[in-house]
Design an enzyme around this catalytic site. Sequence first.
Site, short mmCIF file in Angstrom:
data_model
loop_
_atom_site.label_atom_id
_atom_site.label_comp_id
_atom_site.label_asym_id
_atom_site.label_seq_id
_atom_site.Cartn_x
_atom_site.Cartn_y
_atom_site.Cartn_z
N GLY A 28 0.81 -1.20 0.00
CA GLY A 28 0.00 0.00 0.00
C GLY A 28 0.85 1.25 0.00
O GLY A 28 2.05 1.22 0.27
N HIS A 96 -3.60 3.80 -2.03
CA HIS A 96 -3.81 2.49 -2.63
C HIS A 96 -3.49 1.43 -1.58
O HIS A 96 -2.46 1.51 -0.91
CB HIS A 96 -2.92 2.28 -3.85
CG HIS A 96 -2.93 0.86 -4.36
ND1 HIS A 96 -4.10 0.18 -4.63
CD2 HIS A 96 -1.91 0.00 -4.61
CE1 HIS A 96 -3.79 -1.04 -5.06
NE2 HIS A 96 -2.48 -1.18 -5.05
N HIS A 98 -4.40 -3.00 -0.37
CA HIS A 98 -4.99 -4.30 -0.70
C HIS A 98 -5.85 -4.74 0.48
O HIS A 98 -5.86 -5.90 0.86
CB HIS A 98 -3.90 -5.33 -1.01
CG HIS A 98 -3.15 -5.03 -2.27
ND1 HIS A 98 -3.37 -5.70 -3.45
CD2 HIS A 98 -2.19 -4.10 -2.54
CE1 HIS A 98 -2.57 -5.21 -4.40
NE2 HIS A 98 -1.85 -4.23 -3.87
N ASP A 121 -23.38 7.86 3.15
CA ASP A 121 -22.77 9.04 3.74
C ASP A 121 -21.51 9.48 3.00
O ASP A 121 -21.10 10.64 3.10
CB ASP A 121 -22.39 8.77 5.20
CG ASP A 121 -23.58 8.88 6.14
OD1 ASP A 121 -24.60 9.50 5.76
OD2 ASP A 121 -23.49 8.34 7.26
N HIS A 172 -7.39 -6.43 -8.78
CA HIS A 172 -6.26 -5.79 -8.13
C HIS A 172 -6.65 -5.30 -6.73
O HIS A 172 -6.43 -6.02 -5.76
CB HIS A 172 -5.76 -4.63 -9.01
CG HIS A 172 -4.50 -3.99 -8.55
ND1 HIS A 172 -3.80 -3.09 -9.33
CD2 HIS A 172 -3.80 -4.09 -7.40
CE1 HIS A 172 -2.72 -2.68 -8.67
NE2 HIS A 172 -2.72 -3.26 -7.49
N TYR A 230 -24.93 18.39 8.20
CA TYR A 230 -24.24 17.49 9.13
C TYR A 230 -22.97 18.16 9.63
O TYR A 230 -22.24 18.80 8.87
CB TYR A 230 -23.89 16.19 8.41
CG TYR A 230 -23.12 15.20 9.26
CD1 TYR A 230 -23.77 14.28 10.05
CD2 TYR A 230 -21.73 15.24 9.29
CE1 TYR A 230 -23.08 13.38 10.84
CE2 TYR A 230 -21.00 14.36 10.09
CZ TYR A 230 -21.68 13.42 10.86
OH TYR A 230 -21.00 12.55 11.64
#
Length: 235
Positions: A28, A96, A98, A121, A172, A230
């Site tokens: 990542g 990014h 996994h 949301d 992926h 909100y």
Amino acid sequence: MTYQDLRESVWEANMGLANAGLAVLTWGNASGVDRRLGVMAIKPSGVPYSALHAEDIVVLALDTGQTVDGAARPSSDTPTHLEIYRAWPEIGGVTHTHSVHAAIFAQAMRDIPCFGTTHADAFHGPVPTTRPLTEEEIRGEYEANTGKVILECFAARDIVPAEAPGVLVAQHGPFTWGATPMKALEAAVTLETIAQMALSCLALNPALAPIPDYLLDKHYLRKHGPGAYYGQKTA
């Protein structure tokens, strides 16, 4: 120039991925951009999070992708991040991972339907999944083509990136984004959470339908629409 502020924010986002359990081993990366300076900063390739320091973050020119500061090799996913930044000027951070449940949907090549208000949301519709890359795209400029497939998916489906702050790259895994690296991290946490919820919902009720548009719109727009109410007002 040290780019210290950008490095710190990108380091914090990367550590946030690890601390949230979204990135194990070295799987990542998070990046951030300073458009005024024309640079992107990203995690170095293959460096464990336990050994990562802010000064390790690599800084590259946004237009050329060439390293302008830092001794390490940047993440192999750098070209994907660059494609996103170049196409969507409102984006200031990208992640990014996994992460397991989001990656399950990516590997199954399925969108994540909006089954409830937690999803609504943050995403104004399903979490989209790209088409698989072709053999030619994979054998060529694979990481850049991954970015191009993400952009193609959003263009073909007429999805506004700000209304769907993440995507599943088929076979992926997930990419997410936001106005800052920390907002991209928040989107990554949200995406993994709603993926886990959706998978459990489908296990309990395989025929479950998405929520109606009026409930989707209500929850999304009360946080993100022009009349959003909100949270607290900011100065």
